[in-house]
Write an enzyme that holds these catalytic residues in place. Structure first.
Site, mmCIF file in Angstrom:
data_model
loop_
_atom_site.group_PDB
_atom_site.id
_atom_site.type_symbol
_atom_site.label_atom_id
_atom_site.label_comp_id
_atom_site.label_asym_id
_atom_site.label_seq_id
_atom_site.Cartn_x
_atom_site.Cartn_y
_atom_site.Cartn_z
ATOM 1 N N ASP A 346 0.832 -1.200 0.000
ATOM 2 C CA ASP A 346 0.000 0.000 0.000
ATOM 3 C C ASP A 346 0.867 1.251 0.000
ATOM 4 O OD1 ASP A 346 0.896 -0.500 2.626
ATOM 5 O OD2 ASP A 346 -0.665 0.786 3.445
ATOM 6 N N GLU A 347 0.267 2.355 -0.393
ATOM 7 C CA GLU A 347 0.861 3.696 -0.295
ATOM 8 C C GLU A 347 2.293 3.751 -0.834
ATOM 9 O OE1 GLU A 347 -1.658 5.394 3.507
ATOM 10 O OE2 GLU A 347 0.111 4.175 3.922
#
Length: 541
Positions: A346-347
């Site tokens: 993620d991210e």
């Protein structure tokens, strides 16, 4: 007696006493005349809500002659019997011998090993609880089912049963039958030990709290920008240097391999499987700071103690990157008997989309090479999920339609999903704007909002059979003590656990909030601090 079981209760009680500032002054008041004993807790008033309840008949009363009968000579059943005795002996004051023999006046733990008779339809985690005047029998096909049945038995007894000192009782269990099995196979909770480090004993304490509500997965977030928390022999500075700090600049810490194995062992004794996470290719500043060669420019950044996200990335073109990831996954897989390793994903804002796809498509086969299933945050679906991969969906109201569609399309193509909406199941979201702990980037999440949704229909278009279950993540940017963890997890955690376990037909806020309120005396007895949400009709005495 399990010494940790007793120690964690005492620790929690001390925390609660210190937090409230209790003092005793003056003479003790006169003791009122005893009244009639309260009625036993109805079979339907536990959390998670049972699948089927047939109430009726005489209650059973645990008494000085009660024995705990363990059938079949199984070591697993004996361990569960000893666990139950550890819970009951201090508060009741009774001997409660654990024995393979006995007739009436017993709490019997019966393991069938097959789905026939009383265990029909229960699966690997279900149980049947029969209570009457002569005793209680918990029947299951597998040991996990017996353990879950014991958690129900605990909740059917008065909350004082959880105390460490002898209480007056009486110890009544309502008559009737509960037949119960989970809706979903994956009922998880995630603990972030990277932003702030938590000791083995603190993790064990959280495991005990999770097991009370039949949670069966402990997702440990072991690496992030602020700290690397697991020893890797082939890259030792990951832990010794990368694990040396945390948010705010504290001392940090890491688990030795033996300590990690102890967490895995303890979780297994409570029938939770540990799912370790190494977050890749972003959230990697602790690793990049530990080894300069992992950086594209060969320059190590400083250690990081802030809370920003999305600024770090492994060097996707470097062959060394994949040697590093292979070594980490190989050593972690050898320590982890569970089926799954979480690789984050993620991210990764500092990684181009093309590099992200390249990286994930190279790393997933490294997980499967070591006999584990791939799990990642739902951004994994932007690459090519391997067969058997699990995507953990953490989107929320602000998540765009295109991103949701990408996840749904992957589910239609065979990727399994664990549902963790940030504005529903993230336990670290603030209850109210002025609450002193937690974050609010996904919104304010009170107790009703965290409960009032259905994992089976939350992600429109996802096939029903693609949903493995739910998870309640607890991120720790603002949380540094067990007391902090508890006040954010309680009272929201039991609701997420119920969404994972109980049939959808049982989900009703108005009845749930009453059952939730009745848990408060149990948390008090266990020394668990919690937020007294105004949405819940808490007991006043």
């Amino acid at each position: 007696m399990n010494p940790h079981h007793r120690t964690t209760r005492l620790f929690g009680s001390l925390l609660l006493t210190a937090a409230v500032g209790i003092s005793c002054v003056g003479a003790a008041p006169a003791r009122p005349a005893p009244g009639p004993p309260p009625p036993p807790t109805p079979l339907s008033q536990v959390i998670p809500a049972p699948a089927s309840v047939d109430a009726g008949g005489s209650a059973y009363r645990i008494n000085p002659g009660t024995t705990i009968r363990v059938d079949g000579g199984s070591r697993d059943v004996r361990r569960i019997g000893d666990y139950l005795a550890d819970v009951l002996r201090p508060s009741t004051g009774y001997r409660l011998p654990v024995t393979a023999h006995g007739g009436g006046n017993t709490i019997r733990l019966k393991l069938t090993g097959k789905e026939t008779g009383d265990a029909k339809g229960l699966g690997d985690e279900g149980y049947r609880l029969d209570s009457g005047s002569r005793g209680v029998t918990i029947t299951a096909r597998r040991p996990a089912g017996l353990f879950h049945g014991v958690q129900t038995l605990r909740q059917l007894l008065p909350a004082a049963v959880e105390k460490d000192t002898r209480q007056s009782g009486p110890w009544l269990i309502a008559g009737g039958t509960v037949e119960d099995s989970p809706r979903y196979a994956y009922r998880g909770a995630m603990l972030d030990v990277s932003r702030h480090f938590f000791t083995v004993d603190q993790v064990k304490r959280y495991i005990d709290q999770l097991s009370l509500y039949k949670v069966n997965k402990l997702h440990l977030h072991l690496s992030d920008d602020q700290g690397w928390r697991i020893a890797i022999d082939s890259w030792p500075r990951l832990a010794t240097y990368g694990g040396s700090t945390q948010v705010g600049g504290g001392a940090g810490g890491y688990y030795t391999k033996d300590q990690y194995k102890e967490i895995v062992r303890y979780a297994s004794s409570r029938y939770l499987e540990v799912v370790p996470e190494i977050d890749l290719p972003g959230h990697t500043n602790a690793a990049l700071a530990s080894y300069a060669d992992l950086n594209c420019d060969g320059v190590a950044p400083p250690l990081y103690t802030g809370t920003a996200v999305g600024f770090s990335s492994l060097c996707v073109p470097k062959p060394l990157t994949y040697e590093f990831v292979d070594d980490v996954l190989r050593e972690l897989a050898a320590l982890t008997p569970g089926s799954t390793i979480h690789i984050g994903g993620d991210e990764a804002h500092s990684t181009s989309h093309a590099d992200y796809v390249t990286f994930m498509n190279k790393v997933q086969p490294l997980v499967t090479k070591y006999g584990k299933s791939v799990m990642g945050w739902h951004q994994l679906t932007g690459a090519t999920p391997v067969k058997g991969a699990i995507a953990q969906y953490w989107g929320y109201d602000a998540t765009g339609a295109a991103e949701r569609k990408q996840v749904v399309d992957a589910a239609k193509n065979g990727t399994k999903l664990v549902i963790s909406p940030a504005d529903r199941s993230y336990l670290d979201m603030k209850y109210t704007r002025d609450f002193p702990l937690g974050l609010s980037w996904a919104g304010l999440v009170e107790v009703q909002r965290s409960y009032d949704w259905d994992p089976g229909t939350y992600l429109a278009g996802a096939p029903a059979d693609s949903i493995l279950g739910v998870e309640a993540p607890l991120w720790t940017e603002t949380l540094s003590t067990s007391a902090n963890l508890e006040v954010m997890a309680f009272p929201k955690l039991p609701g997420i656990a119920e969404l994972g376990w109980s049939p959808a037909a049982t989900h009703d806020w108005d009845t749930y909030k009453v059952r939730l309120a009745s848990q408060a005396p149990r948390w008090d007895a266990l020394g668990i601090g919690y937020y007294r949400s105004p949405q819940v009709p808490w007991p006043t005495n």
